[in-house]
Scaffold this motif. Structure first.
Motif, short mmCIF file in Angstrom:
data_model
loop_
_atom_site.label_atom_id
_atom_site.label_comp_id
_atom_site.label_asym_id
_atom_site.label_seq_id
_atom_site.Cartn_x
_atom_site.Cartn_y
_atom_site.Cartn_z
N CYS A 108 -6.06 0.28 -30.09
CA CYS A 108 -6.83 0.24 -28.86
C CYS A 108 -6.04 0.85 -27.70
CB CYS A 108 -7.20 -1.20 -28.56
SG CYS A 108 -8.05 -1.44 -27.02
N PHE A 109 -4.79 0.45 -27.55
CA PHE A 109 -3.99 0.96 -26.44
C PHE A 109 -3.64 2.44 -26.61
CE2 PHE A 109 -2.71 -3.64 -25.94
CZ PHE A 109 -3.53 -3.84 -24.85
N ILE A 110 -3.44 2.86 -27.85
CA ILE A 110 -3.13 4.27 -28.11
C ILE A 110 -4.34 5.14 -27.79
CG2 ILE A 110 -2.67 5.94 -29.95
CD1 ILE A 110 -0.83 3.77 -31.20
N LYS A 111 -5.52 4.66 -28.12
CA LYS A 111 -6.75 5.44 -27.93
C LYS A 111 -7.58 4.95 -26.75
CE LYS A 111 -7.03 6.49 -32.80
NZ LYS A 111 -7.90 6.61 -33.95
N LEU A 112 -6.94 4.37 -25.77
CA LEU A 112 -7.65 3.79 -24.64
C LEU A 112 -8.49 4.82 -23.89
CD1 LEU A 112 -8.04 1.09 -23.29
CD2 LEU A 112 -6.10 1.59 -21.81
N ASP A 113 -8.05 6.06 -23.89
CA ASP A 113 -8.82 7.10 -23.19
C ASP A 113 -10.16 7.40 -23.86
OD1 ASP A 113 -7.39 8.14 -25.35
OD2 ASP A 113 -7.39 10.17 -24.51
N GLU A 114 -10.33 6.98 -25.12
CA GLU A 114 -11.59 7.18 -25.82
C GLU A 114 -12.67 6.18 -25.41
OE1 GLU A 114 -11.15 7.41 -30.04
OE2 GLU A 114 -9.46 8.80 -29.89
N CYS A 115 -12.27 5.09 -24.79
CA CYS A 115 -13.23 4.10 -24.31
C CYS A 115 -13.84 4.63 -23.03
CB CYS A 115 -12.57 2.75 -24.09
SG CYS A 115 -13.72 1.46 -23.63
N ARG A 116 -15.12 4.87 -23.04
CA ARG A 116 -15.81 5.52 -21.93
C ARG A 116 -16.04 4.62 -20.72
NH1 ARG A 116 -17.84 7.33 -26.66
NH2 ARG A 116 -17.86 9.55 -27.00
N ASP A 117 -16.21 3.34 -20.96
CA ASP A 117 -16.60 2.44 -19.89
C ASP A 117 -15.99 1.06 -20.14
OD1 ASP A 117 -17.93 1.24 -17.77
OD2 ASP A 117 -19.82 1.02 -18.85
N TRP A 118 -15.49 0.44 -19.08
CA TRP A 118 -14.89 -0.88 -19.22
C TRP A 118 -15.88 -1.90 -19.76
CZ3 TRP A 118 -10.81 -3.49 -20.11
CH2 TRP A 118 -10.75 -4.86 -19.86
N ASN A 119 -17.15 -1.78 -19.41
CA ASN A 119 -18.16 -2.73 -19.88
C ASN A 119 -18.34 -2.66 -21.40
OD1 ASN A 119 -18.69 -3.68 -17.32
ND2 ASN A 119 -20.27 -2.14 -16.94
N SER A 120 -18.07 -1.52 -21.99
CA SER A 120 -18.21 -1.39 -23.44
C SER A 120 -16.90 -1.71 -24.17
CB SER A 120 -18.67 0.02 -23.80
OG SER A 120 -17.67 0.96 -23.46
N PHE A 121 -15.83 -1.97 -23.44
CA PHE A 121 -14.53 -2.22 -24.05
C PHE A 121 -14.55 -3.36 -25.07
CE2 PHE A 121 -10.40 -4.31 -24.21
CZ PHE A 121 -9.62 -3.26 -24.67
N PRO A 122 -15.13 -4.54 -24.76
CA PRO A 122 -15.13 -5.62 -25.76
C PRO A 122 -15.82 -5.24 -27.07
CG PRO A 122 -15.82 -6.45 -23.62
CD PRO A 122 -15.75 -4.97 -23.50
N PHE A 123 -16.89 -4.47 -26.99
CA PHE A 123 -17.60 -4.05 -28.20
C PHE A 123 -16.78 -3.03 -28.98
CE2 PHE A 123 -20.72 -5.11 -24.90
CZ PHE A 123 -21.29 -6.22 -25.50
N TRP A 124 -16.13 -2.15 -28.25
CA TRP A 124 -15.26 -1.15 -28.87
C TRP A 124 -14.09 -1.82 -29.58
CZ3 TRP A 124 -10.42 1.09 -26.96
CH2 TRP A 124 -10.07 2.28 -27.61
N LEU A 125 -13.46 -2.79 -28.91
CA LEU A 125 -12.35 -3.53 -29.52
C LEU A 125 -12.83 -4.31 -30.74
CD1 LEU A 125 -9.43 -4.51 -29.50
CD2 LEU A 125 -10.11 -6.25 -27.83
N ARG A 126 -13.98 -4.94 -30.63
CA ARG A 126 -14.53 -5.70 -31.75
C ARG A 126 -14.74 -4.80 -32.96
NH1 ARG A 126 -18.08 -10.46 -32.05
NH2 ARG A 126 -19.05 -10.42 -34.10
N LYS A 127 -15.25 -3.60 -32.72
CA LYS A 127 -15.47 -2.65 -33.81
C LYS A 127 -14.15 -2.29 -34.48
CE LYS A 127 -17.72 1.71 -34.81
NZ LYS A 127 -18.47 2.85 -34.26
N ILE A 128 -13.11 -2.11 -33.71
CA ILE A 128 -11.79 -1.81 -34.28
C ILE A 128 -11.30 -2.98 -35.12
CG2 ILE A 128 -9.36 -1.38 -33.70
CD1 ILE A 128 -10.37 0.18 -31.24
N VAL A 129 -11.44 -4.19 -34.61
CA VAL A 129 -10.99 -5.39 -35.35
C VAL A 129 -11.76 -5.54 -36.66
CG1 VAL A 129 -10.89 -7.91 -35.29
CG2 VAL A 129 -10.17 -6.60 -33.30
N VAL A 130 -13.06 -5.36 -36.62
CA VAL A 130 -13.88 -5.49 -37.83
C VAL A 130 -13.48 -4.41 -38.84
CG1 VAL A 130 -16.22 -5.25 -38.74
CG2 VAL A 130 -15.81 -6.65 -36.73
N ASN A 131 -13.37 -3.17 -38.38
CA ASN A 131 -12.99 -2.09 -39.29
C ASN A 131 -11.60 -2.29 -39.88
OD1 ASN A 131 -15.43 -0.77 -39.02
ND2 ASN A 131 -14.71 0.55 -37.36
N ASP A 132 -10.66 -2.75 -39.07
CA ASP A 132 -9.32 -3.03 -39.59
C ASP A 132 -9.32 -4.19 -40.58
OD1 ASP A 132 -8.37 -0.97 -38.08
OD2 ASP A 132 -7.12 -2.20 -36.75
N SER A 133 -10.16 -5.18 -40.34
CA SER A 133 -10.27 -6.31 -41.28
C SER A 133 -10.82 -5.84 -42.62
CB SER A 133 -11.18 -7.39 -40.70
OG SER A 133 -10.66 -7.89 -39.50
#
Length: 122
Positions: free
Chosen positions: A31-56
């Motif tokens: 997440c921190f390495i690719k933080l520039d790929e997150c377009r909007d702060w409001n979508s950040f929790p969903f983006w992080l959740r997707k990373i966690v699910v995919n990593d799991s």
């Protein structure tokens, strides 16, 4: 701010707190390495959740510890259910005892609202 919820999500997939912590740390690093790929702060929790699910899911695939129970065992359980029917059902206990493959499908279908018919094979 997000660690407790994301840890719970990772743990719901792998059912091992230590593995879930490792997954969470790796997800935060991504997440921190690719933080520039997150377009909007409001979508950040969903983006992080997707990373966690995919990593799991990647963790489960990598470790190939997917187990399925025999349907006859499930049938025996439902027959004995009437005799010793508890007043309250502990969903968390049942969920943690589910085989990894079933828990993965359940999580994706219920919590992530994914159609399990299109999941890749392990």
């Amino acid at each position: 701010m997000f660690s407790a919820k994301m840890l719970a999500i990772a743990n719901s997939y792998v059912n091992n707190l230590h593995d879930a912590e490792d997954i969470l740390l790796n997800a935060f690093m991504k997440c921190f390495i690719k933080l520039d790929e997150c377009r909007d702060w409001n979508s950040f929790p969903f983006w992080l959740r997707k990373i966690v699910v995919n990593d799991s899911i990647s963790f489960i695939r990598k470790n190939k510890n997917i187990l399925y129970t025999d349907m006859e065992t499930a049938d025996e359980y439902s027959e004995n259910e009437d005799e010793d029917c508890p007043e309250q059902i502990n969903i968390e206990e049942i969920f943690t005892q589910m085989p990894v493959g079933y828990r993965l499908i359940f999580n994706l279908y219920v919590f992530e609202e994914k159609n399990t018919m299109r999941l890749p094979e392990f």
